[in-house]
Write a protein that holds these residues in place. Structure first.
Motif, PDB file in Angstrom:
ATOM      1  N   ILE A  20       0.930  -1.639  -0.107  1.00 13.27           N
ATOM      2  CA  ILE A  20       0.101  -0.448  -0.212  1.00 13.27           C
ATOM      3  C   ILE A  20       0.757   1.088   0.160  1.00 13.27           C
ATOM      4  N   ASN A  23       2.059   2.472  -3.614  1.00 10.92           N
ATOM      5  CA  ASN A  23       0.713   2.722  -4.153  1.00 10.92           C
ATOM      6  C   ASN A  23       0.706   4.306  -4.944  1.00 10.92           C
ATOM      7  N   VAL A  26      -2.610   5.607  -4.061  1.00 14.75           N
ATOM      8  CA  VAL A  26      -2.587   5.756  -2.673  1.00 14.75           C
ATOM      9  C   VAL A  26      -2.245   6.959  -2.103  1.00 14.75           C
ATOM     10  N   SER A  30      -3.981  10.286  -0.423  1.00 21.01           N
ATOM     11  CA  SER A  30      -3.133  10.788   1.413  1.00 21.01           C
ATOM     12  C   SER A  30      -2.827  11.803   0.917  1.00 21.01           C
ATOM     13  N   TYR A 143      -3.502   7.917   7.212  1.00 21.39           N
ATOM     14  CA  TYR A 143      -4.025   7.506   5.483  1.00 21.39           C
ATOM     15  C   TYR A 143      -3.653   6.283   5.456  1.00 21.39           C
ATOM     16  N   ILE A 144      -2.302   5.643   4.919  1.00 21.33           N
ATOM     17  CA  ILE A 144      -1.848   4.582   4.256  1.00 21.33           C
ATOM     18  C   ILE A 144      -2.311   3.267   5.987  1.00 21.33           C
ATOM     19  N   GLN A 146      -5.313   4.197   7.476  1.00 20.26           N
ATOM     20  CA  GLN A 146      -6.677   3.681   7.734  1.00 20.26           C
ATOM     21  C   GLN A 146      -6.776   2.486   6.101  1.00 20.26           C
ATOM     22  N   VAL A 147      -6.047   2.826   5.468  1.00 17.27           N
ATOM     23  CA  VAL A 147      -6.737   1.900   3.892  1.00 17.27           C
ATOM     24  C   VAL A 147      -5.915  -0.080   4.415  1.00 17.27           C
ATOM     25  N   ALA A 150      -8.404  -1.558   6.917  1.00 20.08           N
ATOM     26  CA  ALA A 150      -9.373  -1.028   6.244  1.00 20.08           C
ATOM     27  C   ALA A 150      -9.678  -3.047   5.320  1.00 20.08           C
TER      28      ALA A 150
END
Length: 155
Positions: A20, A23, A26, A30, A143-144, A146-147, A150
């Motif tokens: 991630i 990426n 992503v 972010s 942000y990373i 959260q991704v 999830a």
């Protein structure tokens, strides 16, 4: 040369967090607050060793471009991105991923940077960049996180 380290705990396996973190989509999401987008090199999907990406963004009200390359890569332990051309005299960002507990990851970002323009750049580092850059990386890492956390059961 200024530098700092940001440590983030993520409840996802190192392989997932590593992928991630590499990426492009992503990363762009972010950094939406600075309108950051990939405009050259690899512009979507995951980066790998030797890849370059050119980012266009707005920070401090100024539009700029930065081309960086993935100069080191050992999945899922670490990778390094370094500026090839752009606003910094030097930009070096090492990303480390260590297993933590049951399926967790300690993600460490070690960053060294130097502003251009000699004494004026050092003033900018002291007055703005030393505070702004860690804040930017913390937001990116949240942000990373959260991704990565999830939909773990959907993988």
């Amino acid at each position: 040369m200024p530098g700092f380290e940001i440590v983030t705990h993520v409840m996802a396996p190192p392989e997932r967090v590593f992928d991630i973190s590499l990426n492009v989509d992503v990363h762009a999401a972010s950094m939406a607050g600075s309108s950051e987008e990939a405009v050259g090199g690899v512009t979507a999907g995951n980066l790998k060793r030797g890849d370059t990406v050119t980012w266009r963004a707005r920070h401090f009200g100024i539009r700029w471009r930065m081309t960086s390359t993935i100069s080191a890569y050992d999945r899922p332990g670490y990778f390094v991105d370094e500026q090839v051309s752009g606003p910094f005299k030097r930009w070096y960002h090492a990303h480390y991923f260590r297993p933590y507990g049951h399926d967790g990851t300690v993600m460490s970002d070690v960053i060294e940077f130097a502003a251009p323009l000699g004494p004026l750049g050092r003033i900018a580092e002291m007055l703005a960049l030393r505070h702004y850059m860690p804040k930017l990386i913390r937001a990116r890492n949240q942000y990373i996180k959260q991704v990565a956390e999830a939909n773990l059961t959907a993988d």
